[in-house]
Design a protein around this motif. Sequence first.
Motif, mmCIF file in Angstrom:
data_model
loop_
_atom_site.group_PDB
_atom_site.id
_atom_site.type_symbol
_atom_site.label_atom_id
_atom_site.label_comp_id
_atom_site.label_asym_id
_atom_site.label_seq_id
_atom_site.Cartn_x
_atom_site.Cartn_y
_atom_site.Cartn_z
ATOM 1 N N THR A 187 0.828 -1.205 0.000
ATOM 2 C CA THR A 187 0.000 0.000 0.000
ATOM 3 C C THR A 187 0.858 1.249 0.000
ATOM 4 O O THR A 187 0.593 2.215 -0.749
ATOM 5 N N LEU A 188 1.910 1.248 0.810
ATOM 6 C CA LEU A 188 2.832 2.384 0.852
ATOM 7 C C LEU A 188 3.492 2.594 -0.506
ATOM 8 O O LEU A 188 3.581 3.731 -0.997
ATOM 9 N N ALA A 189 3.977 1.513 -1.120
ATOM 10 C CA ALA A 189 4.645 1.627 -2.413
ATOM 11 C C ALA A 189 3.690 2.149 -3.480
ATOM 12 O O ALA A 189 4.076 2.955 -4.338
ATOM 13 N N GLY A 190 2.423 1.721 -3.428
ATOM 14 C CA GLY A 190 1.440 2.230 -4.375
ATOM 15 C C GLY A 190 1.179 3.714 -4.191
ATOM 16 O O GLY A 190 1.094 4.475 -5.157
ATOM 17 N N ASP A 191 1.073 4.142 -2.926
ATOM 18 C CA ASP A 191 0.876 5.569 -2.641
ATOM 19 C C ASP A 191 2.091 6.379 -3.086
ATOM 20 O O ASP A 191 1.953 7.510 -3.580
ATOM 21 N N TYR A 192 3.281 5.793 -2.901
ATOM 22 C CA TYR A 192 4.502 6.480 -3.316
ATOM 23 C C TYR A 192 4.559 6.622 -4.834
ATOM 24 O O TYR A 192 4.940 7.676 -5.359
ATOM 25 N N ALA A 193 4.173 5.573 -5.560
ATOM 26 C CA ALA A 193 4.151 5.657 -7.020
ATOM 27 C C ALA A 193 3.213 6.767 -7.484
ATOM 28 O O ALA A 193 3.528 7.533 -8.394
ATOM 29 N N SER A 194 2.052 6.866 -6.839
ATOM 30 C CA SER A 194 1.110 7.935 -7.165
ATOM 31 C C SER A 194 1.706 9.305 -6.868
ATOM 32 O O SER A 194 1.534 10.261 -7.638
ATOM 33 N N ALA A 195 2.438 9.400 -5.752
ATOM 34 C CA ALA A 195 3.087 10.667 -5.389
ATOM 35 C C ALA A 195 4.114 11.077 -6.438
ATOM 36 O O ALA A 195 4.270 12.275 -6.733
ATOM 37 N N CYS A 196 4.825 10.111 -6.994
ATOM 38 C CA CYS A 196 5.801 10.420 -8.045
ATOM 39 C C CYS A 196 5.106 11.046 -9.251
ATOM 40 O O CYS A 196 5.609 12.013 -9.841
ATOM 41 N N HIS A 197 3.943 10.500 -9.621
ATOM 42 C CA HIS A 197 3.197 11.085 -10.741
ATOM 43 C C HIS A 197 2.656 12.459 -10.384
ATOM 44 O O HIS A 197 2.638 13.361 -11.232
ATOM 45 N N ASP A 198 2.199 12.632 -9.134
ATOM 46 C CA ASP A 198 1.771 13.966 -8.689
ATOM 47 C C ASP A 198 2.883 14.985 -8.933
ATOM 48 O O ASP A 198 2.646 16.085 -9.449
ATOM 49 N N ASP A 199 4.099 14.605 -8.552
ATOM 50 C CA ASP A 199 5.236 15.505 -8.667
ATOM 51 C C ASP A 199 5.572 15.785 -10.132
ATOM 52 O O ASP A 199 5.807 16.935 -10.526
ATOM 53 N N ILE A 200 5.600 14.736 -10.952
ATOM 54 C CA ILE A 200 5.896 14.893 -12.377
ATOM 55 C C ILE A 200 4.914 15.855 -13.025
ATOM 56 O O ILE A 200 5.302 16.797 -13.736
ATOM 57 N N HIS A 201 3.630 15.635 -12.779
ATOM 58 C CA HIS A 201 2.613 16.447 -13.443
ATOM 59 C C HIS A 201 2.569 17.864 -12.871
ATOM 60 O O HIS A 201 2.245 18.817 -13.599
#
Length: 465
Positions: free
Chosen positions: A304-318
Amino acid sequence: MPKLRAKDLIKRGWPKRPAGLAVTIMNKSFKRETDAWRDATLANVLAHPDNFVGDDIWGHVAAELGGRKQDGIAAIIRPEPRKSPLAFNIFKSKAGIAPNAVQQLYDAMRLPVAAAGALMPDAHHGYGLPIGGVLATVGAVIPYGVGVDIGCRMCLSVYDLPGNLADTDQSRLATILRKETAFGLNAHARVNDHAVLADETFRYLPAAKKLLGKAAKQLGSSGGGNHFVEFGNVELPADNAFERPAGSYLAVLSHSGSRGMGAALAMHYTDLAMKECRLPKQLKSLAWLDLRKDAGAEYWAAMTLAGDYASACHDDIHARIGASLGEKSIVRIENHHNFAWKDKLPDGTDVVVHRKGATPAAKGELGIIPGSMADPGFIVRGLGNPASLNSASHGAGRQLSRSEAKNSISGSSLKSLLKERKVLLIGGGLDEAPGAYKDIREVMAGQTDLVEVLGEFHPRVVRMA
């Protein structure tokens, strides 16, 4: 992928003899794995040799590192696989599915914890489950059924700007991608903060705690291989689902996952599962963790943490790209794969649904299914088909391995195709050429019962590792 050398490991703190043995194993048995996977595995073996003493592949290396058999592993189980696999559904297309991918899901359906399964039309051979494989289990989660790149996802931002800018303003857009994206081992010079870094799982889960520094450093960056960030145009039809006028809009599409942190967590819990759940050799990668026990609960929290982190990476990119454009998105679509979800089968059975390279497609659920660097992606809405366990493909799917692509596709032919399709490529390689993938339109034709197409994305300025 560059060949690993013993001196590379010695620089990382490996003694000379086990370094040589480890390099031989990696270059012989795991040469097709990603750099992140290999780095995480090697780091795990070096840090925890005791965990690998009984391993068929790494046992000799672990012994050379001073590993000893541990006492008290009373939780070891030796489950008996079913003699005949449960039936499952295969969603075929003209693009075809390789027999070895089908066989992998047959193997998974022999597990005593398996309850249902499905194979998507983009499916191809993987590790553990095939890529494009969906598996429902009872009371258990399979780390390799989720995959190494936990929570890998797609994210699409559509802007209120004309889509033809993706053709007429490619130089400026390429400059933005060079400035605002980072790939592979690279990281941003200026790292943005994000709420995910304060997640309490980093404090209470030892396996995650030691990865916080790496996670912070790699926030907003993308992996290698088939990960990308690209500008393109989105074509929205009349009466579209987003209440926007029909037409062409500028958009950004990104594909990346949980980076080095996710890979390290995946390998840690895969090793633990293989030691607690001793399956026959051909099923070894499908070892599971019992969700009623501590290790299973830990993995679920880590996933769950890794999934949230992956989403955070996309938040940052966009966020970075939107700031450079001076625009806010008018449509945002995000979906993930390489994950496990708690769900119910139609008969009411509680299950864990693993989607290894498969898109969630519950009724009404939005998603984006990409093609390749020069082929369209599709904005979709799930139809909620129980025959696919509410799933769809996650892309076109490979038809050539990376080595096959490099040996059969020429640089000149790729260059000509990109020119014909008006695509500017930054980075990338022959292993990611469109010819390495199935025809995305054929794949989409094989899943009309799974998703409804709402629009198309056409890549024009593409950045890869």
